[in-house]
Write an enzyme that holds these catalytic residues in place. Structure first.
Site, mmCIF file in Angstrom:
data_model
loop_
_atom_site.group_PDB
_atom_site.id
_atom_site.type_symbol
_atom_site.label_atom_id
_atom_site.label_comp_id
_atom_site.label_asym_id
_atom_site.label_seq_id
_atom_site.Cartn_x
_atom_site.Cartn_y
_atom_site.Cartn_z
ATOM 1 N N LYS A 75 2.303 2.636 10.568
ATOM 2 C CA LYS A 75 2.391 2.210 9.163
ATOM 3 C C LYS A 75 3.854 2.106 8.736
ATOM 4 O O LYS A 75 4.244 1.157 8.041
ATOM 5 C CB LYS A 75 1.608 3.184 8.271
ATOM 6 C CG LYS A 75 0.093 3.071 8.494
ATOM 7 C CD LYS A 75 -0.708 4.228 7.903
ATOM 8 C CE LYS A 75 -2.182 4.108 8.306
ATOM 9 N NZ LYS A 75 -3.006 5.224 7.845
ATOM 10 N N GLN A 119 -2.245 10.991 5.147
ATOM 11 C CA GLN A 119 -2.998 10.710 6.375
ATOM 12 C C GLN A 119 -4.111 11.738 6.566
ATOM 13 O O GLN A 119 -3.854 12.947 6.556
ATOM 14 C CB GLN A 119 -2.029 10.714 7.577
ATOM 15 C CG GLN A 119 -2.662 10.282 8.881
ATOM 16 C CD GLN A 119 -3.122 8.820 8.872
ATOM 17 O OE1 GLN A 119 -2.450 7.946 8.369
ATOM 18 N NE2 GLN A 119 -4.301 8.558 9.420
ATOM 19 N N ASP A 142 -4.619 3.677 -0.463
ATOM 20 C CA ASP A 142 -5.730 3.834 0.485
ATOM 21 C C ASP A 142 -7.068 3.553 -0.199
ATOM 22 O O ASP A 142 -8.095 3.428 0.472
ATOM 23 C CB ASP A 142 -5.748 5.264 1.055
ATOM 24 C CG ASP A 142 -5.151 5.321 2.459
ATOM 25 O OD1 ASP A 142 -5.128 4.271 3.132
ATOM 26 O OD2 ASP A 142 -4.718 6.412 2.873
#
Ligand code: NAD
Length: 313
Positions: A75, A119, A142
């Site tokens: 990412k 994450q 997200d």
């Protein structure tokens, strides 16, 4: 052995009993992701030239999970490729929930940060839901915050979770008309299966599918799959979907990624999807490989969400 980019033609019998010449094509996530990132790079350059803010993604990585570290590194690399600013915050495996929530609060309040991602998975001492709830919905790239989940269900502009959004971008890249298809989604997680079922049933293109959402308690799963025009396999069970579960001409999207020890590989492992690719692919009109299918699209979608977060300000 089927090679990426290879096209095979075959006669396929459809429900109306007529036969058609069909091609099995690869939905190449690397190519589609590069296209998404290239378009974003141009838009970022245009913003920079106009003196506007450059997108800034802040990623929090807790602990030393090898797969998580690899995903976050990918990412951060994608940010570099597209001209975004990125900040990686690493916290100890033993970090307290309070410390993590304070870190998120700081990023929420930082006007330079456009997108925040934590994450997953997180260590056992931390409540994932409380962490998700703590992220400012306007920076929740997200798309896991309840506000954004609600907006997605209502079809209102917010942030859509990166993996299902990436799959929608992949279908759009290859111009696949999904209208009226019977889609079977296997897996009902909040980050993949459930949002996928909502997006595919939405009144949009791609979308307009009739969706069956299957899970670990589903009866007659094979029968459901055999009736599907489009299957999204997102259950995390390597090689679960076999050829006898798939009808001729189906579109198959493999979300699964499982690391299997492999001493012959330099990194010591190989990745397996949820689909038995070698036997399923010859029956499909379209299929995603693993790796190189949904994975790169997830990252491209995250970049798209971060750009949106920045440009909406
Ligand atoms: P999860 O464990 O949260 O959910 C799995 C789902 O599968 C559950 O809803 C469960 O009911 C269902 N399931 C389990 N066994 C089943 C069975 N035998 N039959 C039918 N349904 C069954 O997993 P997740 O987070 O949704 O991830 C699924 C897979 O996708 C994993 O392999 C994960 O690594 C992968 N993944 C890939 C990406 C990517 O970018 N490619 C992103 C996220 C997740």
């Amino acid at each position: 052995m089927l090679v990426k980019g290879e096209k095979q033609w075959r006669v396929v019998k459809f429900a109306d009993n007529r036969s058609y010449l069909c091609a099995m094509n690869i939905l190449d996530g690397k190519i589609a992701a590069e296209a998404v990132k290239a378009a974003l790079k141009v838009q970022v350059a245009e913003r920079a030239a106009a003196g506007k803010k450059i997108p800034h993604l802040a990623a929090i990585l807790v602990g030393n999970n090898g797969a998580s570290a690899t995903y976050v590194a990918a990412k951060v690399k994608a940010c570099e490729q597209t001209g975004f600013i990125s900040t990686l915050i690493r916290l100890e495996e033993t970090v307290t929930q309070q410390k993590l929530l304070e870190t998120i609060k700081g990023l929420n309040q930082d006007p330079d940060v456009d997108g925040i991602l934590v994450q997953l998975p997180l260590p056992a001492q931390i409540s994932e839901q409380e962490v998700i709830d703590a992220i400012d919905p306007l920076k929740d790239v997200d798309g896991f915050h309840p506000v954004n989940v609600g907006k997605m269900v209502l079809g209102v502009e917010g942030f859509v979770p990166a993996t299902p959004l990436g799959i929608m971008l992949l279908l759009a890249h290859y111009n696949i008309n999904t209208s009226g298809l019977h889609a079977v989604v296997i897996g009902r997680s909040n980050i993949v299966g459930r949002p996928m079922s909502i997006l595919l049933s939405g009144n949009a293109q791609p979308g307009n599918c009739t969706v069956t959402l299957c899970h670990s308690k589903t009866k007659e799963l094979t029968t459901h799959c055999q009736q599907a025009d489009l299957i999204v396999a997102a259950l995390g069970k390597p090689l679960f979907l076999k050829a006898d579960m798939v009808k001729e001409g189906a579109i198959v999207i493999d979300v699964g990624i499982t690391r299997i020890d492999d001493a012959t590989r330099k990194n010591g492992f190989r990745l397996l999807g949820d689909v038995e690719y070698e036997t399923v692919a010859p029956k499909c009109s379209w299929i995603t490989p693993v790796p190189g299918g949904v994975g790169p699209m997830t990252i491209a979608a995250l970049m798209k969400n971060t750009f949106l977060a920045c440009s909406r300000k």
